[in-house]
Scaffold this active site. Structure first.
Site, PDB file in Angstrom:
ATOM      1  N   CYS A 108       1.067  -1.130   0.116  1.00  0.00           N
ATOM      2  CA  CYS A 108      -0.339   0.065   0.155  1.00  0.00           C
ATOM      3  C   CYS A 108       1.088   1.180   0.166  1.00  0.00           C
ATOM      4  CB  CYS A 108      -0.790  -0.377   1.610  1.00  0.00           C
ATOM      5  SG  CYS A 108      -1.653   1.452   1.153  1.00  0.00           S
ATOM      6  N   CYS A 111      -0.588   4.126   2.265  1.00  0.00           N
ATOM      7  CA  CYS A 111      -0.577   4.722   4.042  1.00  0.00           C
ATOM      8  C   CYS A 111       0.000   2.812   3.869  1.00  0.00           C
ATOM      9  CB  CYS A 111      -2.099   4.401   4.647  1.00  0.00           C
ATOM     10  SG  CYS A 111      -3.423   3.667   3.297  1.00  0.00           S
ATOM     11  N   SER A 112      -0.981   2.399   5.054  1.00  0.00           N
ATOM     12  CA  SER A 112       0.074   0.569   4.932  1.00  0.00           C
ATOM     13  C   SER A 112      -1.193  -0.474   5.107  1.00  0.00           C
ATOM     14  CB  SER A 112       0.717  -0.057   6.470  1.00  0.00           C
ATOM     15  OG  SER A 112       1.469   1.461   6.490  1.00  0.00           O
ATOM     16  N   CYS A 113      -2.490  -0.394   3.817  1.00  0.00           N
ATOM     17  CA  CYS A 113      -4.036  -1.361   4.027  1.00  0.00           C
ATOM     18  C   CYS A 113      -2.997  -2.485   4.065  1.00  0.00           C
ATOM     19  CB  CYS A 113      -4.644  -1.351   2.952  1.00  0.00           C
ATOM     20  SG  CYS A 113      -4.988   0.782   2.841  1.00  0.00           S
TER      21      CYS A 113
END
Lengths: 208, 225
Positions: A108, A111-113
């Site tokens: 991602c 962000c950090s999905c």
């Protein structure tokens, strides 16, 4: 930019991150906005109950049961919901299968999905600037840093999770795993193999 | 232009440092607290996931760059609590009014945590415009990128894909549109597609001619080709 402020409220809290969290937690608790027992429950859930073992069970089942695998690849949500692996950050799951022709890998960049119900909270490297910046542009160099070298005939498909859809990689079933049951197969499935930065372990490696 | 969080394809970050599979879920105790406090505050119902992503993205670039992952979370949470009127600046300084908050009855309770996490927050919605594109069709990711509704607003179209030619891989259904939802402008659901781009359409020096990147892109991010 109308919503920006030069004096952000967070600067009013202590600069040390641990103290900053503690200060905010104390303020919110005093006002009854958070319940300390609920915080403990959330932490216990992600520390002990939800993690890559969930995803590993799904992969092992897919390796063992062709009908399950076909259903999972066609429409993962009902299949996962039935197993109890539906929930926050896993509302819209898509499972993508690795083959000799195509290796899938997930990032991602914004962000950090990450698919929490199947893999838990992402590891530090998944959230790092280096992974977010580089996975899309030079996935093979990143894979090399994980010790993975792909043959030239294998194309890489990187999935950048830009929406609420979360991806789980179905790694290739390792050679020599023919006689194994689901539990033994699950022990071969690593977290990284389900993100696509690793491969499933060979049967000998699992015992080591 | 872009914000610092939109880092896909950026040069200069150095190697990725893998961690052992059995490394602790939370490297520090305060990481666990930051996650739990953030999730618990989300349950107060004063913002949505798009608002909270935008709150992290609009941290000052110097903070975004130097803060670790959970520092971003906690800083954005503090900013959001004040922006939404849940807390005051005086509260953050320990000088606020004492006593229970008017939203206290909404506080997440331990016994409801499991149910709330299991329920999740699906983003698919009925209605919205009909799909314009079908699988296999060539499209171009809109150029310029950026939020078309709000100057400097939130978007989930990464800068590296803008202007690139891709191909519709699948339709995910109709989902809440972040560019609108993040700014209190309504959910404005749109068809959402997985779109595949050849790496050679995105980067000057792709590693392999057959490599691809797939992004999930809303209909209004795409133009027909």
């Amino acid at each position: 930019m109308p919503h920006d402020h030069h004096d952000h409220p967070h600067a009013l809290l202590p600069p040390d991150p641990a103290l900053r969290v503690k200060a905010l937690e104390t303020i919110l608790t005093e006002k009854g906005l958070i319940d300390p027992a609920a915080l403990e429950e959330i932490i216990d859930t992600y520390q002990n109950k939800i993690g890559p073992q969930n995803g590993a069970r799904v992969v092992a089942r897919a390796w063992s049961d062709p009908a399950f695998k076909a259903a999972l690849l066609a429409d993962a949500d009902p299949v996962l919901a039935e197993l109890g692996y539906y929930g926050r950050q896993g509302e819209h799951m898509v499972v993508v299968e690795n083959t000799a022709q195509r290796h899938n890998m997930v990032v991602c960049t914004l962000c950090s999905c990450y698919p929490w119900p199947l893999l838990g909270i992402p590891p530090g490297w998944y959230k790092s600037d280096a992974y977010r910046a580089r996975a899309v542009r030079e996935p093979r160099k990143v894979l090399a840093e994980f010790g993975v070298a792909l043959p030239d005939e294998t194309a890489v498909r990187v999935w950048d999770s830009t929406a609420e859809v979360r991806y789980l990689v179905l790694p290739m079933r390792p050679e020599g795993s023919g006689g194994l049951g689901e539990e033994e197969l699950a022990a071969l499935v690593t977290r990284d193999s389900m993100i696509g930065t690793g491969l499933a372990k060979a049967p000998g490696e699992a015992a080591a | 232009m872009t914000r610092v969080h939109d880092m896909g394809g950026r040069f200069g970050d150095g190697p990725v440092l893998p961690e052992a599979e059995d490394a602790p879920v939370f490297a520090e105790d305060w990481h666990a607290r930051a996650l739990a406090v953030t999730l618990a505050c989300g349950a107060l119902g004063q913002w949505n996931i798009d608002t909270s992503r935008h709150a992290r993205e609009k941290l000052p670039p110097k903070d975004y760059a130097r803060f670790s992952y959970y520092e971003k979370w906690i800083a954005a949470l503090a900013d959001l609590l004040v922006e939404k009127g849940v807390l005051t600046r005086a509260d953050l300084q320990g000088k606020g009014a004492a006593g229970l908050h008017k939203l206290a009855e909404r506080a997440l309770k331990a016994e409801t945590v499991a149910g709330v996490l299991a329920k999740g927050g699906p983003a698919d919605r009925a209605g919205g415009p009909a799909p314009r594109f079908s699988p296999g069709q060539a499209v171009r990711a809109r150029i310029p990128g950026g939020n078309a509704l709000v100057d400097g607003g939130h978007t989930r179209l990464p800068q590296y894909a803008t202007g690139a030619r891709g191909y519709i891989l699948r339709l995910h259904g109709t989902h809440v549109f972040p560019d609108s939802s993040a700014h209190g402008l309504g959910e404005a659901p749109e068809p959402l597609y997985a779109v595949r781009f050849f790496a050679r359409a995105l980067w000057a020096h792709p590693e392999h001619p057959d490599d691809e990147v797939v992004l999930d892109l809303w209909q209004s991010y795409l133009e027909p080709l």
